[in-house]
Design an enzyme around this catalytic site. Structure first.
Site, short mmCIF file in Angstrom:
data_model
loop_
_atom_site.label_atom_id
_atom_site.label_comp_id
_atom_site.label_asym_id
_atom_site.label_seq_id
_atom_site.Cartn_x
_atom_site.Cartn_y
_atom_site.Cartn_z
N ALA A 68 42.47 91.30 -4.04
CA ALA A 68 43.20 91.69 -4.90
C ALA A 68 44.62 91.70 -4.84
CB ALA A 68 42.49 93.61 -4.94
N GLY A 113 38.31 92.41 -3.50
CA GLY A 113 37.47 92.32 -4.33
C GLY A 113 37.02 91.45 -5.33
N GLU A 116 33.43 92.28 -4.00
CA GLU A 116 32.55 93.05 -4.36
C GLU A 116 32.33 92.95 -5.78
OE1 GLU A 116 35.79 96.87 -2.51
OE2 GLU A 116 36.48 95.30 -3.11
N GLU A 136 39.07 93.38 4.23
CA GLU A 136 40.07 94.53 4.46
C GLU A 136 40.65 94.98 5.58
OE1 GLU A 136 37.91 94.37 0.60
OE2 GLU A 136 37.41 94.20 2.22
#
Length: 261
Positions: A68, A113, A116, A136
């Protein structure tokens, strides 16, 4: 077909749509604009009957999606962080629930992300230089776009715990061994392999393909009886013209001509 700031879309005559995350200077990191555009692109997949299957990838040879956008994340408060996570979860659930096959062509880093996003797709084909991970905790965070759930579903509780708590990265062969990747190929063979698999899938009955997706997703739906979903879907298939065509083609020893009805 819509045009976007951070996505490139290419629809081929065979109905295969390639969605490329186009932020190469940021290693294709996901920001709010990109998530919104992904939502709009996936809605187009739902709505456009000429789209039969989807490949999601990143521009360039370094990254699928390297995570992200950290500059955006750094500004989050508790209130908007919750909505930030829920928006990403909503978009990735749209991908997961799509009744058309969606393949992630993982062409490099798939971290945070990006991992994901890849896991929300129905399968993952990785280039030899691909790296998967949920780092993360290095930022004092946890995955927020469904990573804690999907990684556990795909590779098991113990290994998922280890990866998320150590922030270790998986190489492409390691991801393949754990079941996170379906295939590992050379970089130049990545998109051709995705096309090969999608072409094989698209020769099958579209209604049945969509119901396979529904039934497999039901395995992980806490409020759904997957066996009942399967029985209901089996019954619905038996009312379709594709079922009549498929059985007749088999008995007549010819190739089926499915119409998705």
């Amino acid at each position: 077909m819509a045009t976007f700031q951070n996505l490139l879309l290419q629809l081929e005559d065979n109905g295969i749509l390639t969605i490329s995350i186009n932020r190469a200077d940021k290693l294709n990191a996901l920001n709010s604009t990109t998530i919104l555009e992904l939502q709009q692109a996936i809605q187009e997949v739902y709505d456009d009957t000429t789209i039969k299957g989807v490949i999601i990838t990143g521009v360039g040879a370094k990254a699928f999606v390297a995570g992200a956008d950290i500059a955006e994340i750094a500004e989050l408060s508790e209130v908007n962080a919750r909505s930030f996570a829920e928006r990403g979860q909503e978009v990735f659930s749209m991908i997961e629930r799509c009744n058309k096959p969606v393949i992630a062509a993982v062409n490099g880093f798939a971290l945070g992300g990006g991992c994901e996003l890849a896991m929300a797709c129905h399968m993952r084909i990785a280039s030899e230089n691909a790296k998967f991970g949920q780092p993360e905790v290095n930022l004092g965070l946890i995955p927020g776009y469904g990573g804690t759930q999907r990684l556990t579903q795909l590779i098991g509780k113990g290994k998922a715990m280890e990866l998320m708590m150590t922030a270790d990265m998986l190489s492409a062969p390691e991801a393949l061994a754990l079941g996170l990747a379906n295939h590992v190929v050379a970089q130049e063979e990545l998109l051709p392999k995705c096309h090969e698999i999608l072409t094989k899938i698209l020769a099958k009955a579209p209604l049945a393909i969509g119901m396979v997706i529904d039934c497999v997703n039901a395995v992980y739906a806490k409020d759904e009886n997957g066996y009942q979903t399967e029985a209901n879907s089996f019954a619905r298939c038996c009312t379709s013209e594709d079922f009549v065509e498929g059985t007749n083609a088999f008995l007549e020893k010819r190739k089926a001509n499915f119409k998705g009805i």
